[in-house]
Design a protein around this motif. Sequence first.
Motif, PDB file in Angstrom:
ATOM      1  N   ALA A 118      51.705  22.122  74.930  1.00 41.69           N
ATOM      2  CA  ALA A 118      51.169  21.692  73.653  1.00 41.69           C
ATOM      3  C   ALA A 118      49.945  20.816  73.883  1.00 41.69           C
ATOM      4  O   ALA A 118      48.945  20.923  73.181  1.00 41.69           O
ATOM      5  N   GLN A 119      50.035  19.968  74.888  1.00 46.44           N
ATOM      6  CA  GLN A 119      48.891  19.099  75.192  1.00 46.44           C
ATOM      7  C   GLN A 119      47.666  19.914  75.562  1.00 46.44           C
ATOM      8  O   GLN A 119      46.587  19.711  75.029  1.00 46.44           O
ATOM      9  N   SER A 120      47.864  20.824  76.486  1.00 47.86           N
ATOM     10  CA  SER A 120      46.728  21.578  76.996  1.00 47.86           C
ATOM     11  C   SER A 120      46.156  22.511  75.941  1.00 47.86           C
ATOM     12  O   SER A 120      45.004  22.917  76.027  1.00 47.86           O
ATOM     13  N   LEU A 121      46.987  22.879  74.982  1.00 45.56           N
ATOM     14  CA  LEU A 121      46.537  23.803  73.957  1.00 45.56           C
ATOM     15  C   LEU A 121      45.352  23.228  73.216  1.00 45.56           C
ATOM     16  O   LEU A 121      44.295  23.840  73.133  1.00 45.56           O
ATOM     17  N   LYS A 122      45.554  22.080  72.677  1.00 44.74           N
ATOM     18  CA  LYS A 122      44.487  21.453  71.908  1.00 44.74           C
ATOM     19  C   LYS A 122      43.528  20.730  72.840  1.00 44.74           C
ATOM     20  O   LYS A 122      42.326  20.717  72.637  1.00 44.74           O
ATOM     21  N   ALA A 123      44.064  20.141  73.842  1.00 50.29           N
ATOM     22  CA  ALA A 123      43.367  19.077  74.556  1.00 50.29           C
ATOM     23  C   ALA A 123      42.275  19.509  75.509  1.00 50.29           C
ATOM     24  O   ALA A 123      41.845  20.642  75.521  1.00 50.29           O
ATOM     25  N   LYS A 124      41.938  18.636  76.311  1.00 46.16           N
ATOM     26  CA  LYS A 124      40.688  18.696  77.036  1.00 46.16           C
ATOM     27  C   LYS A 124      40.796  18.390  78.504  1.00 46.16           C
ATOM     28  O   LYS A 124      40.025  18.886  79.274  1.00 46.16           O
ATOM     29  N   LYS A 125      41.682  17.553  78.855  1.00 47.36           N
ATOM     30  CA  LYS A 125      41.614  16.979  80.197  1.00 47.36           C
ATOM     31  C   LYS A 125      42.715  17.484  81.117  1.00 47.36           C
ATOM     32  O   LYS A 125      43.642  16.760  81.427  1.00 47.36           O
ATOM     33  N   PRO A 126      42.609  18.711  81.529  1.00 47.04           N
ATOM     34  CA  PRO A 126      43.633  19.189  82.447  1.00 47.04           C
ATOM     35  C   PRO A 126      43.450  18.498  83.801  1.00 47.04           C
ATOM     36  O   PRO A 126      42.346  18.111  84.156  1.00 47.04           O
ATOM     37  N   ASN A 127      44.521  18.341  84.506  1.00 43.13           N
ATOM     38  CA  ASN A 127      44.396  17.687  85.805  1.00 43.13           C
ATOM     39  C   ASN A 127      44.836  18.611  86.936  1.00 43.13           C
ATOM     40  O   ASN A 127      45.290  18.178  87.968  1.00 43.13           O
ATOM     41  N   ILE A 128      44.711  19.884  86.669  1.00 43.30           N
ATOM     42  CA  ILE A 128      45.022  20.842  87.718  1.00 43.30           C
ATOM     43  C   ILE A 128      43.741  21.473  88.227  1.00 43.30           C
ATOM     44  O   ILE A 128      42.870  21.844  87.453  1.00 43.30           O
ATOM     45  N   ILE A 129      43.635  21.546  89.517  1.00 41.58           N
ATOM     46  CA  ILE A 129      42.499  22.198  90.141  1.00 41.58           C
ATOM     47  C   ILE A 129      42.999  23.497  90.750  1.00 41.58           C
ATOM     48  O   ILE A 129      43.967  23.501  91.488  1.00 41.58           O
ATOM     49  N   GLY A 130      42.351  24.581  90.423  1.00 39.83           N
ATOM     50  CA  GLY A 130      42.736  25.858  90.993  1.00 39.83           C
ATOM     51  C   GLY A 130      42.048  26.077  92.329  1.00 39.83           C
ATOM     52  O   GLY A 130      40.870  25.761  92.489  1.00 39.83           O
ATOM     53  N   THR A 131      42.802  26.573  93.290  1.00 37.60           N
ATOM     54  CA  THR A 131      42.201  26.895  94.581  1.00 37.60           C
ATOM     55  C   THR A 131      42.477  28.357  94.884  1.00 37.60           C
ATOM     56  O   THR A 131      43.624  28.789  94.864  1.00 37.60           O
ATOM     57  N   ILE A 132      41.430  29.087  95.119  1.00 40.68           N
ATOM     58  CA  ILE A 132      41.592  30.503  95.423  1.00 40.68           C
ATOM     59  C   ILE A 132      41.382  30.703  96.905  1.00 40.68           C
ATOM     60  O   ILE A 132      40.383  30.265  97.470  1.00 40.68           O
TER      61      ILE A 132
END
Lengths: 329, 329
Positions: B50-64
């Motif tokens: 729910a937070q990420s839906l509206k929000a802005k500040k994700p704290n996950i970094i994707g590494t490929i």
Amino acid sequence: MKTIGDIAQLAGVAKSTVSRYLNGGSISEPTKKKIERIINETGYMPNNFAQSLKAKKPNIIGTIVPRLDSFAASQILTGIDKHLRELNYQMLISNTSQELEREIESVYSLYNQKVAGIILLATQITKDHLKAFNETELPVVLVGQQHDKVYSIIHNDDAAAYDLGKYVLENGHRKIAYLGVTEKDIAVGVRRKEGFNRAISEREDCEVEYYETSFKMEDAIKISSHIIETFDPSIIVCATDNIALGALKAARLKGLDVPSALSITGFGGYEITGIIHPGLTTVKFHYEDAGRLAADSLVTLLNEGQVPLLNLSEYQIIERESVDKKFGR
Amino acid sequence: MKTIGDIAQLAGVAKSTVSRYLNGGSISEPTKKKIERIINETGYMPNNFAQSLKAKKPNIIGTIVPRLDSFAASQILTGIDKHLRELNYQMLISNTSQELEREIESVYSLYNQKVAGIILLATQITKDHLKAFNETELPVVLVGQQHDKVYSIIHNDDAAAYDLGKYVLENGHRKIAYLGVTEKDIAVGVRRKEGFNRAISEREDCEVEYYETSFKMEDAIKISSHIIETFDPSIIVCATDNIALGALKAARLKGLDVPSALSITGFGGYEITGIIHPGLTTVKFHYEDAGRLAADSLVTLLNEGQVPLLNLSEYQIIERESVDKKFGR
DNA sequence: ACAGACGGCGGAACCGGTTCCATTTAAATC
DNA sequence: GATTTAAATGGAACCGGTTCCGCCGTCTGT
């Protein structure tokens, strides 16, 4: 990026219709075609968070791993990842740098990230672990360690070590050094030692000394040198391939030929053991399969399926040149 | 599991007030106390989706990452992870099993998971990559490859290869085989070769042949055997340590002593190169530092800081026993 | 020919948060 | 004490999906 609403608008339908198309409801052929076309054109992808919000079924699996830079760990991770991908899950890796408290922290932190479940490449299971599992109510699958309250995939350490012990004896070795690791690590420290010891106990005429080292090659080199100096066995049985590599190095530093002057065996089946000279006789564990199995078990658990509490992953003894066949001569 | 609405109700306030309490808005002391108490009692945790839906500040970094089971990759990942953790970010790893299209897929899929940014352990950068970066508008940091439109951390392949070339020449080698990889891989396939070639070009009196293999040890063994049979160089310079390990094996299979009959060098600085016999002379890259640097750059970028487009990570030549010193004799 | 069944679809509510805006309340100023 | 001003709070819209409900039209059975 486009939303389901945009797609609906472009296709001239309601977003519920698009959603139905995506999830397989009843839709007429023309509408289906239309939506299909629009989706292909726009490259639309549904927003995962919005999906998970309503569906309450997150598709991320957390994996806690003590270290990334180990052959075993990366193989297991590869297995988990491949299978999870097939099942439409994502893997979130949390590295603990071999600090036990971090494993606990990670459970909570993953819980916070709303993972669906956790795969733990465990070293030991403490009360704090169990508490964390209970509090978060997350399904957990252990890999590499066993616990009677938690689903586990273990390498068949005991049987493998037993077989290896037999193999060593069959080849005529009677003065044996076993170089293991801390007993805090049940699988590697205890099971392997016990399995090996079981094989040895079936004979009366052999002399065994047990030693302990860390997982680091450097430490293995030092201790092996010491073993050679003080005990001078005909074989050193090492609890991991890395330790065996260290022992190999120690033998070389001492000017001992392997296998004629000193035999060495490992555990793990790392690729490198087949490349070096002499090739290391070792037990190969099917790490990737274990990872795959772990992923499969966890997902089955998530779908309320039945999974055995304990799963054994396979192994095989790889016979190479590092063991002297005293009877073959 | 409680929702923000439940908390609000229990505290007798609106959910907006609870949200404000959580995110730090202006709230009177008594209400703050009240909400705090309720939250502690219930053990409430906000729903991430729910937070990420509206929000802005994700704290996950994707590494490929193209593969997990490589020394270099796991070192870099370790570096990224350690530093990210210090900065309060989580790392989400996506493994592509060395399939290029999957890298593109992963970018979109990570975007979908609402990651804050992406670190890509790149092999090649195609137009599709750039398109994905643009479309998702995600900040991206490349590791191991360079591109003039994307922030990159590269190992200083060119300089390292040049230095290694010099080293080889200084030790009197004049009949040289260079065993590289596909030129699609700019860093490993092109830069290393070019750097090496630059060093060689400064001399007139040497004979060099260039060969190409895959990253797999088995392939390296085959090709090295072939090189020995047909060209018979005094040294094989390999583009990676794994290839060098293969070459070492080939030499042994051919009964050639290393280094007296054939010298071999690698690239990478894998730990194992110091354990085997003879020790492999190689170039050590500081992979973990590179990962650390990548994490740092990305986070700086996220906070709108300034970062150089290109960062070089350090290297050093590790001199061991696998190179014959023809002048030393 | 007409009632009932059913497939296809749109509308709207809902998931659990965040945030804008309006309103109440309290404090501050004159 | 009246007026200005800022702080505190509630209400409602919104994020992007899923799903329930009900309407409409066509097909079927008698």
